[in-house]
Motif scaffolding. Structure first.
Motif, PDB file in Angstrom:
ATOM      1  N   UNK A 158     -32.174 -37.250 -27.495  1.00  0.00           N
ATOM      2  CA  UNK A 158     -30.778 -37.376 -27.921  1.00  0.00           C
ATOM      3  C   UNK A 158     -30.636 -37.004 -29.389  1.00  0.00           C
ATOM      4  N   UNK A 159     -29.388 -36.801 -29.811  1.00  0.00           N
ATOM      5  CA  UNK A 159     -29.099 -36.394 -31.181  1.00  0.00           C
ATOM      6  C   UNK A 159     -29.642 -37.373 -32.213  1.00  0.00           C
ATOM      7  N   UNK A 160     -29.685 -38.664 -31.847  1.00  0.00           N
ATOM      8  CA  UNK A 160     -30.178 -39.655 -32.819  1.00  0.00           C
ATOM      9  C   UNK A 160     -31.706 -39.786 -32.788  1.00  0.00           C
ATOM     10  N   UNK A 161     -32.348 -38.923 -32.027  1.00  0.00           N
ATOM     11  CA  UNK A 161     -33.809 -38.895 -32.043  1.00  0.00           C
ATOM     12  C   UNK A 161     -34.459 -39.704 -30.924  1.00  0.00           C
ATOM     13  N   UNK A 162     -33.702 -40.593 -30.281  1.00  0.00           N
ATOM     14  CA  UNK A 162     -34.324 -41.363 -29.203  1.00  0.00           C
ATOM     15  C   UNK A 162     -34.564 -40.459 -27.997  1.00  0.00           C
ATOM     16  N   UNK A 163     -35.553 -40.826 -27.209  1.00  0.00           N
ATOM     17  CA  UNK A 163     -35.894 -40.038 -26.034  1.00  0.00           C
ATOM     18  C   UNK A 163     -35.734 -40.916 -24.786  1.00  0.00           C
ATOM     19  N   UNK A 164     -34.985 -40.426 -23.829  1.00  0.00           N
ATOM     20  CA  UNK A 164     -34.876 -41.106 -22.540  1.00  0.00           C
ATOM     21  C   UNK A 164     -35.973 -40.510 -21.652  1.00  0.00           C
ATOM     22  N   UNK A 165     -37.008 -41.283 -21.417  1.00  0.00           N
ATOM     23  CA  UNK A 165     -38.130 -40.771 -20.617  1.00  0.00           C
ATOM     24  C   UNK A 165     -37.690 -40.619 -19.165  1.00  0.00           C
ATOM     25  N   UNK A 166     -38.142 -39.557 -18.510  1.00  0.00           N
ATOM     26  CA  UNK A 166     -37.717 -39.349 -17.121  1.00  0.00           C
ATOM     27  C   UNK A 166     -38.716 -38.468 -16.390  1.00  0.00           C
ATOM     28  N   UNK A 167     -38.632 -38.506 -15.062  1.00  0.00           N
ATOM     29  CA  UNK A 167     -39.438 -37.623 -14.219  1.00  0.00           C
ATOM     30  C   UNK A 167     -38.630 -36.426 -13.733  1.00  0.00           C
ATOM     31  N   UNK A 168     -37.311 -36.567 -13.771  1.00  0.00           N
ATOM     32  CA  UNK A 168     -36.422 -35.456 -13.411  1.00  0.00           C
ATOM     33  C   UNK A 168     -35.101 -35.653 -14.128  1.00  0.00           C
ATOM     34  N   UNK A 169     -34.391 -34.546 -14.348  1.00  0.00           N
ATOM     35  CA  UNK A 169     -33.094 -34.592 -15.027  1.00  0.00           C
ATOM     36  C   UNK A 169     -32.076 -33.846 -14.196  1.00  0.00           C
ATOM     37  N   UNK A 170     -30.946 -34.472 -13.940  1.00  0.00           N
ATOM     38  CA  UNK A 170     -29.836 -33.744 -13.317  1.00  0.00           C
ATOM     39  C   UNK A 170     -28.822 -33.429 -14.407  1.00  0.00           C
ATOM     40  N   UNK A 171     -28.496 -32.140 -14.539  1.00  0.00           N
ATOM     41  CA  UNK A 171     -27.472 -31.740 -15.499  1.00  0.00           C
ATOM     42  C   UNK A 171     -26.157 -31.596 -14.736  1.00  0.00           C
ATOM     43  N   UNK A 172     -25.224 -32.480 -15.007  1.00  0.00           N
ATOM     44  CA  UNK A 172     -23.936 -32.449 -14.308  1.00  0.00           C
ATOM     45  C   UNK A 172     -22.810 -32.474 -15.311  1.00  0.00           C
ATOM     46  N   UNK A 173     -22.636 -31.362 -15.999  1.00  0.00           N
ATOM     47  CA  UNK A 173     -21.677 -31.321 -17.105  1.00  0.00           C
ATOM     48  C   UNK A 173     -20.496 -30.402 -16.782  1.00  0.00           C
ATOM     49  N   UNK A 174     -20.091 -30.436 -15.532  1.00  0.00           N
ATOM     50  CA  UNK A 174     -18.908 -29.664 -15.164  1.00  0.00           C
ATOM     51  C   UNK A 174     -19.265 -28.302 -14.601  1.00  0.00           C
TER      52      UNK A 174
ATOM     53  N   UNK B  51     -45.884 -35.143 -25.373  1.00  0.00           N
ATOM     54  CA  UNK B  51     -44.546 -34.567 -25.379  1.00  0.00           C
ATOM     55  C   UNK B  51     -44.507 -33.305 -26.217  1.00  0.00           C
ATOM     56  N   UNK B  52     -43.837 -32.285 -25.701  1.00  0.00           N
ATOM     57  CA  UNK B  52     -43.693 -31.025 -26.410  1.00  0.00           C
ATOM     58  C   UNK B  52     -42.205 -30.707 -26.434  1.00  0.00           C
ATOM     59  N   UNK B  53     -41.599 -30.594 -27.624  1.00  0.00           N
ATOM     60  CA  UNK B  53     -40.156 -30.311 -27.689  1.00  0.00           C
ATOM     61  C   UNK B  53     -39.822 -29.034 -26.939  1.00  0.00           C
ATOM     62  N   UNK B  54     -38.941 -29.152 -25.975  1.00  0.00           N
ATOM     63  CA  UNK B  54     -38.427 -27.956 -25.315  1.00  0.00           C
ATOM     64  C   UNK B  54     -39.477 -27.128 -24.615  1.00  0.00           C
ATOM     65  N   UNK B  55     -40.670 -27.632 -24.458  1.00  0.00           N
ATOM     66  CA  UNK B  55     -41.705 -26.838 -23.796  1.00  0.00           C
ATOM     67  C   UNK B  55     -42.530 -27.768 -22.917  1.00  0.00           C
ATOM     68  N   UNK B  56     -43.550 -27.266 -22.287  1.00  0.00           N
ATOM     69  CA  UNK B  56     -44.409 -28.091 -21.442  1.00  0.00           C
ATOM     70  C   UNK B  56     -44.331 -27.639 -19.995  1.00  0.00           C
ATOM     71  N   UNK B  57     -45.004 -28.393 -19.125  1.00  0.00           N
ATOM     72  CA  UNK B  57     -45.078 -28.002 -17.725  1.00  0.00           C
ATOM     73  C   UNK B  57     -43.947 -28.554 -16.896  1.00  0.00           C
ATOM     74  N   UNK B  58     -43.372 -29.648 -17.381  1.00  0.00           N
ATOM     75  CA  UNK B  58     -42.392 -30.355 -16.570  1.00  0.00           C
ATOM     76  C   UNK B  58     -41.586 -31.266 -17.475  1.00  0.00           C
TER      77      UNK B  58
ATOM     78  N   UNK C 295     -32.348 -31.861 -26.844  1.00  0.00           N
ATOM     79  CA  UNK C 295     -33.264 -30.973 -26.114  1.00  0.00           C
ATOM     80  C   UNK C 295     -33.807 -31.710 -24.906  1.00  0.00           C
ATOM     81  N   UNK C 296     -34.407 -30.935 -24.018  1.00  0.00           N
ATOM     82  CA  UNK C 296     -35.152 -31.508 -22.905  1.00  0.00           C
ATOM     83  C   UNK C 296     -36.614 -31.304 -23.247  1.00  0.00           C
ATOM     84  N   UNK C 297     -37.348 -32.392 -23.231  1.00  0.00           N
ATOM     85  CA  UNK C 297     -38.738 -32.312 -23.662  1.00  0.00           C
ATOM     86  C   UNK C 297     -39.661 -32.295 -22.469  1.00  0.00           C
ATOM     87  N   UNK C 298     -40.660 -31.438 -22.555  1.00  0.00           N
ATOM     88  CA  UNK C 298     -41.644 -31.384 -21.488  1.00  0.00           C
ATOM     89  C   UNK C 298     -42.892 -32.139 -21.876  1.00  0.00           C
ATOM     90  N   UNK C 299     -43.711 -32.406 -20.894  1.00  0.00           N
ATOM     91  CA  UNK C 299     -45.021 -32.989 -21.166  1.00  0.00           C
ATOM     92  C   UNK C 299     -46.063 -31.916 -20.913  1.00  0.00           C
TER      93      UNK C 299
END
Ligand SMILES: Cc1cc2nc3c(=O)[nH]c(=O)nc-3n(C[C@H](O)[C@H](O)[C@H](O)COP(=O)(O)OP(=O)(O)OC[C@H]3O[C@@H](n4cnc5c(N)ncnc54)[C@H](O)[C@@H]3O)c2cc1C
Ligand code: FES
Lengths: 420, 106
Positions: A237-253, A224-231, A214-218
């Motif tokens: 990730x599937x294993x539960x770890x979270x890659x903290x970020x200020x922006x996400x680029x989705x480039x999956x084809x 952190x709010x799973x799949x929700x928040x302002x931004x 999922x993409x988590x918002x703050x």
């Protein structure tokens, strides 16, 4: 039979559509040419959107495909910001949302691709970005402030080009890839490893075999709010770890924009199915560019290619057929990508597990793919323009190479050819 | 504005004003001069903007870069006076430049 006085309507004013319009005039089409595009901008080039334009070293003017007055001078009726909603094949007209009908004698669909969307919680959060259009690139560029953290989902060419640009702008970049290596579908393991090493050396963090959950918002309080928040604040990730970020680029084809074609029952199979003259199964309709599944004569198969050279080759094929000119000679498919100081050029198509020979010298790298008869089918090169240029020529001529000489990077590729 | 004359393979000439700072390739593309494809948009990656430069002008051009030389080395129709037109930037000194197009860019 050619009927070079009819009305041509081109839907999609991108690389392929704009090129076809220009070539029709070059080839002597005297009838009207209408070029309709959903985007507000005049036709422009996409490759710099992840490279020089994103980095701020190319201007808007550098992106344009033709000079501003070009379309009027060439009597091409360019209508930007206009989306076609449906095709009426029986009535030979394209239909707009307000019901306006654009009649045609010949129709060319050049609708391109759209970024593939992930069906994940949080995809709609502000800060979750994609990259196809200049508007997308404008939003992405605004997010690239030095010191910010960027998560790139997808280790394909677009994602990696953005990662390279962003890390050089001073961002902390993490690339998250589902497969066990980068460029899994589009490059050999050897080339992927070489590019991986360049990103690692530049400080990009790379997470392989990583599923995104999922993409988590703050929230406003930063929680952190799973799949929700302002931004967006992290990629879970599937294993539960979270890659903290200020922006996400989705480039999956990307997926082909074939809704118009499907809507009027043209054959589609991951792309609008066309022949070597870009004809669909309706003799009045052709399709070109990223949205097509086309014959690949050198490989005795069909496929969908997403590249500028493919768009221009099909524009030539379509325009030549309409104007009654002989078909252009078949081209060897090729592609380029720029990342850091790496100029990556690939000729031919990686066609599965074939023997590969790596040629490496200081600063230059290439991978030659041979078929069972030692014919060169693909050459992947990094800062090895001589191998690229020679390889493209050799692939087109279907020449056999001497594998032993090929393995010696000091031996010029052209001198590894065996007598015919 | 400096002028460039582009001569098609069949001999048809096109005299075009090309603004200083733009490439000779751009001048052709912006005016729909046939015979220059410019697939890569001027990145020196495709060699489909190949032209022959009139002898008188050859020495006045900026020198070839390594990338350009290598790309041209395998162009089917390359000659000693071949250049990639995206690598030639227009200057006032190039007013009157004459370039010829090869039979095909592929
Ligand atoms: C960031 C990025 C980097 C790239 N880098 C490279 C590279 O380095 N090298 C390379 O070879 N290729 C690269 N590509 C791929 C290349 O840009 C595409 O292959 C090329 O643009 C395809 O041209 P096209 O005309 O088929 O599609 P597009 O250029 O996408 O044009 C299609 C147009 O049709 C319009 N349209 C769609 N549906 C409708 C409708 N119903 N009505 C009206 N208009 C419609 C769309 O809005 C769009 O403007 C890159 C692509 C991206 C996104
Ligand atoms: S335009 Fe591609 S090399 Fe000049």
């Amino acid at each position: 039979m050619a009927d070079d006085a009819g009305r041509v309507l081109i839907v999609g004013a991108g690389q392929a559509g704009a090129t076809a319009a220009a070539l029709l005039r070059q080839y002597g089409w005297t009838g009207s040419i209408t070029l309709v595009g959903a985007e507000a901008a005049s036709p422009y080039q996409r490759p710099p959107l992840s490279k020089a334009w994103l980095a701020g070293t190319a201007t808007d003017a550098d992106l344009r495909l033709r000079a501003p007055g070009f379309y009027a001078e060439q009597r091409i009726d360019l209508r930007t910001g206009v989306r076609v909603e449906a095709i009426d094949r029986a009535g030979r007209a394209a239909i707009l949302a307000d019901g306006t009908r654009l009649p045609y004698d010949r129709l060319i669909l050049a609708t391109g691709c759209a970024p593939r969307r992930l069906a994940l919680p949080g995809m709609d959060l502000p800060g979750v970005l994609e990259l196809r259009t200049q508007d997308d690139a404008t939003r992405l560029r605004a997010a690239l402030s030095p010191g910010a953290r960027l998560a790139v989902i997808g280790g394909g060419y677009v994602g990696l080009e953005v990662a390279a640009t962003a890390v050089r702008l001073g961002l902390a970049v993490t690339v998250i890839e589902r497969e066990a290596r980068l460029l899994a579908r589009v490059a050999s393991p050897e080339l992927a490893a070489y590019i991986h090493a360049a990103h690692a050396a530049a400080g990009v963090a790379i997470r392989l075999s990583a599923d995104v959950a999922s993409l988590d918002g703050a929230g406003l309080d930063g929680a952190a709010l799973d799949g929700a928040g302002d931004r967006v604040a992290g990629v879970r990730l599937g294993d539960g770890t979270v890659v903290a970020c200020d922006a996400t680029l989705v480039g999956v084809g990307a997926v082909p924009c074939d809704a118009l074609a499907r809507g009027c029952d043209l054959a589609c199979d991951n792309g609008i199915v066309v022949d070597a003259a870009c004809r669909t199964d309706d003799p009045a309709i052709q399709a070109i560019g990223d949205c097509t599944r086309r014959p690949l004569p050198l490989y005795a198969t069909t496929g969908r290619l997403e590249s500028v050279p493919n768009a221009t080759e099909q524009a030539k094929q379509a325009a030549a057929a309409l104007c009654g000119r002989p078909p252009p000679p078949p081209e060897v498919p090729w592609f380029w990508s720029d990342q850091y100081d790496l100029r990556i050029q690939i000729a031919g198509l990686p066609v599965g597990a074939v023997p590969r020979i790596v040629r490496q010298t200081a600063g230059a790298f290439s991978v030659a793919h041979l078929d069972a008869g030692d014919r060169l089918v693909t050459i992947e090169t990094v800062n090895a323009v001589t191998d690229f240029a020679a390889g493209r020529m050799i692939i087109g001529r279907r020449r056999r190479l001497d594998p032993a000489r090929l393995a010696d990077p000091a031996c010029p590729l052209a001198q590894t050819m065996l007598p015919e | 504005m400096p002028k460039v004359t582009y001569i098609e393979h069949d001999g048809t000439p096109h005299a075009i004003d090309v603004p200083v700072g733009l490439s000779v390739m751009r001048g052709a593309v912006d005016n729909n001069v046939p015979g220059i494809d410019a697939d890569c948009g001027g990145e020196c990656a495709c060699a489909t903007c190949h032209v022959y430069v009139d002898e008188a002008w050859l020495a006045k051009l900026p020198p070839q870069g390594e990338q350009e030389t290598s790309m041209l080395g395998f162009a089917a129709t390359a000659q000693p006076n071949s250049r990639l037109s995206c690598q030639i930037e227009m200057t006032a000194a190039l007013d009157g430049l004459v370039v010829r197009m090869p039979e095909s860019q592929h």
